[in-house]
Design a protein around this motif. Structure first.
Motif, PDB file in Angstrom:
ATOM      1  N   VAL A 361       0.830  -1.189   0.000  1.00  0.00           N
ATOM      2  CA  VAL A 361       0.000   0.000   0.000  1.00  0.00           C
ATOM      3  C   VAL A 361       0.875   1.254   0.000  1.00  0.00           C
ATOM      4  O   VAL A 361       0.463   2.312  -0.403  1.00  0.00           O
ATOM      5  N   PRO A 404      -0.053  -6.578   6.549  1.00  0.00           N
ATOM      6  CA  PRO A 404      -0.245  -6.048   5.191  1.00  0.00           C
ATOM      7  C   PRO A 404      -0.542  -4.558   5.184  1.00  0.00           C
ATOM      8  O   PRO A 404      -1.213  -4.068   6.104  1.00  0.00           O
ATOM      9  N   PRO A 406      -2.718  -2.811   3.492  1.00  0.00           N
ATOM     10  CA  PRO A 406      -4.143  -2.461   3.603  1.00  0.00           C
ATOM     11  C   PRO A 406      -4.748  -2.828   4.958  1.00  0.00           C
ATOM     12  O   PRO A 406      -5.938  -2.632   5.191  1.00  0.00           O
ATOM     13  N   ILE A 410      -8.287  -5.903   4.756  1.00  0.00           N
ATOM     14  CA  ILE A 410      -8.351  -7.165   4.000  1.00  0.00           C
ATOM     15  C   ILE A 410      -8.442  -8.374   4.951  1.00  0.00           C
ATOM     16  O   ILE A 410      -8.234  -9.504   4.553  1.00  0.00           O
ATOM     17  N   THR A 522      -3.593 -18.773   0.544  1.00  0.00           N
ATOM     18  CA  THR A 522      -2.611 -17.713   0.771  1.00  0.00           C
ATOM     19  C   THR A 522      -2.606 -17.453   2.274  1.00  0.00           C
ATOM     20  O   THR A 522      -3.403 -18.040   3.000  1.00  0.00           O
TER      21      THR A 522
HETATM   22  P1  XMP Z   1      -0.404 -13.770   0.959  1.00  0.00           P
HETATM   23  O1  XMP Z   1      -1.768 -13.503   1.527  1.00  0.00           O
HETATM   24  O2  XMP Z   1      -0.256 -13.321  -0.463  1.00  0.00           O
HETATM   25  O3  XMP Z   1       0.578 -12.875   1.822  1.00  0.00           O
HETATM   26  O4  XMP Z   1       0.036 -15.184   1.176  1.00  0.00           O
HETATM   27  C1  XMP Z   1       1.963 -12.940   1.753  1.00  0.00           C
HETATM   28  C2  XMP Z   1       2.513 -11.857   2.672  1.00  0.00           C
HETATM   29  O5  XMP Z   1       2.188 -10.567   2.165  1.00  0.00           O
HETATM   30  C3  XMP Z   1       1.353  -9.864   3.067  1.00  0.00           C
HETATM   31  N1  XMP Z   1       0.314  -9.212   2.253  1.00  0.00           N
HETATM   32  C4  XMP Z   1       0.351  -7.903   1.922  1.00  0.00           C
HETATM   33  N2  XMP Z   1       1.239  -6.935   2.222  1.00  0.00           N
HETATM   34  N3  XMP Z   1      -0.043  -5.376   0.980  1.00  0.00           N
HETATM   35  C5  XMP Z   1       1.012  -5.659   1.777  1.00  0.00           C
HETATM   36  O6  XMP Z   1       1.809  -4.761   2.071  1.00  0.00           O
HETATM   37  C6  XMP Z   1      -0.986  -6.288   0.624  1.00  0.00           C
HETATM   38  O7  XMP Z   1      -1.930  -5.990  -0.095  1.00  0.00           O
HETATM   39  C7  XMP Z   1      -0.763  -7.633   1.127  1.00  0.00           C
HETATM   40  N4  XMP Z   1      -1.452  -8.799   0.990  1.00  0.00           N
HETATM   41  C8  XMP Z   1      -0.762  -9.747   1.687  1.00  0.00           C
HETATM   42  C9  XMP Z   1       0.804 -10.892   4.011  1.00  0.00           C
HETATM   43  O8  XMP Z   1       0.478 -10.332   5.279  1.00  0.00           O
HETATM   44  C10 XMP Z   1       1.932 -11.884   4.075  1.00  0.00           C
HETATM   45  O9  XMP Z   1       2.945 -11.473   4.978  1.00  0.00           O
END
Ligand code: XMP
Length: 526
Positions: A361, A404, A406, A410, A522
């Motif tokens: 973000v 994250p 957001p 989320i 995820t």
């Molecule tokens: P996922 O859900 O893709 O997450 O397995 C992998 C890592 O990334 C973080 N994450 C985010 N970080 N913006 C961020 O800055 C986002 O939109 C976002 N989506 C997921 C998540 O917390 C995990 O560490």
């Protein structure tokens, strides 16, 4: 920091034949306190040698040396007198380049394998057991070592699983010493570095702090910089480091989008400022974000909206900072907490402006009229934590698990409202409190708590029927968030979290545990 500049003395270059392996190897080399960097396998050998590496490691990779178009390596790399260690695919390249035999046996060997060491006193294997568990993943096998090499280990399937040539300082193993499942892997790697290549374990992150402070001073001169703080480790450490370098010519901006967890904004506003003395501008923009998110349930749309609003608020704050002190030196620099994996994944250390936009973000627009200051470009996450510690940042910030950009936006499946955010913040705070009390923070990578706002289920509390929402606990263990496994938390800890959340958080009457690895799930639910 261009890849064409001569490397520091004692730099180990890891030639990347498959990114996940190369990054892990580079991290392991640094754990052995020798500085290392990654170069793509397409880099001409002359260029690699021109950087005067203290040693070279050839990583593993998904290819077979027999595949048409598989990455190759010019033989000169082995003839420059630089110590080389080949691993897996790198080992096979080394074997074929130097006249050994690699057969496409069809005998595939994947996973944990027993290795038999035939020369226990060798450079690589000294002091390790005659039988050891190693991690294999290959379809080809070396059946004859090149001339001049001594075969030092084998497996049931692979006659030549390790070879060594002390005279030329060339070494290779068929397996992956860098992965956890290879029990003596780190020791073998250190043997190569210290005994094979004669390197000293002298690299530390404190050297990085001094070096970066000097570089930032040189880059910024007497002009000014701004830095967006997200509450996360990377931006906090980058800001603290730049603050050390240029003092109050740095202004930090913290956008409170109202999607933070309990206590986080206060942590930045009070603890971070107290520890660093940084000049901070806090913008409370929660109303604006909530208004923009009204009626939106789709995760990608939420991310877009949050990202867009973030940029607007940030730009406004930046204009205000400039307007507040028009007579001062211009604000020309933007500090970013870009880490080494981001640099490698976006094409590798060429020094071109690479603003993190993926997944972030804080991803600011490309047309920002700023030069970037990225003092953490050389570091892995655990090293950033060490730097943060050295800079005296509070433990709660340095050891924070990833969160994250957001935010809780989320972690609410469904529309984001103030009431739902308050409810999730409470549940999340309880889970964090109990995990910390149980001493589990270091064991888990992160533990999202997710509110299933569009789901209700029947429960009973006191004498009455309830019709409330479930929250999901998503504790995961991971090394880099690319893959993850669900954490096997002790039942009594889970029980305490569940009891407290259902007792203390109104409208939540169920706590469920997510037992899905990544892939296929995820880490976050949205
Ligand atoms: P996922 O859900 O893709 O997450 O397995 C992998 C890592 O990334 C973080 N994450 C985010 N970080 N913006 C961020 O800055 C986002 O939109 C976002 N989506 C997921 C998540 O917390 C995990 O560490």
């Amino acid at each position: 920091m261009s890849s064409a500049t001569p490397a520091d003395p004692q730099t180990v270059l890891v030639v990347d034949f498959g990114a996940q392996y190369a990054q892990l190897i580079a991290r392991r080399v640094r754990e052995a306190r020798v500085y290392s960097e990654i170069v793509p396998s397409t880099t001409p050998v002359a260029e690699i040698l021109a950087r005067r590496p203290a040693a070279i490691i050839l990583s593993g990779g998904p290819s077979s040396v027999y595949e048409p178009g598989a990455p190759t390596l010019e033989r000169e790399i082995f003839e420059a007198g630089v110590p080389v260690f080949g691993m897996c695919y790198g080992f096979q390249l080394m074997a074929t380049a130097l006249g050994g035999t690699v057969d496409n046996t069809g005998a595939r060997e994947y996973g944990r394998t027993e290795l038999t060491v035939s020369r226990p006193g060798s450079t690589l294997f000294e002091g390790t057991p005659a039988e050891q568990s190693v991690w294999m993943s290959h379809g080809d096998a070396c059946s004859a070592a090149p001339e001049g090499f001594v075969v030092t280990a084998s497996t049931d399937v692979v006659p030549v699983a390790a070879f060594e040539d002390d005279a030329r300082r060339l070494y290779g193993v068929q397996y992956h010493p860098e992965v956890m499942h290879t029990v003596h892997g780190q020791q073998i790697l250190e043997h190569f570095l210290y005994r094979g290549a004669g390197l000293e374990p002298t690299w530390t992150t404190s050297g990085v702090v001094e070096e970066q402070i000097a570089l930032v001073r040189a880059q910024v001169g007497d002009r000014r910089a701004i830095c967006g703080l997200s509450g996360g480790v990377d931006s906090a450490v980058a800001a603290a480091l730049v603050q050390r370098a240029i003092g109050d010519r740095l202004t930090c901006v913290y956008v409170d989008h109202g999607l933070m967890r309990k206590g986080e904004t206060e942590q930045v506003e009070k603890d971070f400022v107290a520890a660093t003395g940084v000049k901070l501008k806090v913008v409370d923009a929660s109303e604006r974000f909530l208004a923009a998110l009204e009626g939106v349930s789709d995760p990608e749309q939420k991310r877009k909206i949050i990202g867009r609003e973030f940029i607007r608020v940030f730009e406004q704050a930046q204009a205000e900072i400039i307007a507040e002190a028009p007579g001062d030196q211009p604000v020309e620099f933007l500090v970013q907490g870009t880490l080494y994996p981001d640099v490698v994944e976006s094409g590798g250390g060429t020094g071109t402006a690479n603003i993190k936009s993926h997944h972030n973000v804080g991803g600011l627009p490309e047309d920002l009229q700023f030069q970037l200051v990225e003092p953490l470009r050389k570091l892995f996450k655990d090293e950033v934590r060490m730097v943060g510690q050295e800079l005296g940042l509070p433990e709660e910030i340095v050891q924070r698990q990833p969160f994250p950009g957001p935010g809780l936006g989320i972690r609410i499946v469904g529309e984001v409202t103030r009431e739902r955010l308050d409810l999730l913040r409470e549940a999340d705070a309880i889970a964090r409190e109990e995990l910390t009390a149980a001493g589990l923070d270091r064991e888990i990578w992160q533990c999202p708590v997710v509110l299933l706002a569009d789901v209700r289920s029947v429960g009973v509390q006191g004498d009455g029927r309830t019709y409330g929402h479930p929250v999901v606990l998503r504790p995961v263990s991971s090394e880099d968030a690319m893959t993850a496994d669900w954490s096997r938390l002790p039942y009594d800890v889970l029980a305490r979290i569940s009891t407290r959340i259902t007792n203390e958080v109104k409208d939540v009457n169920r706590v469920v545990l997510d037992v899905t690895s990544k892939p296929p799930g995820t880490i976050e639910w949205e």
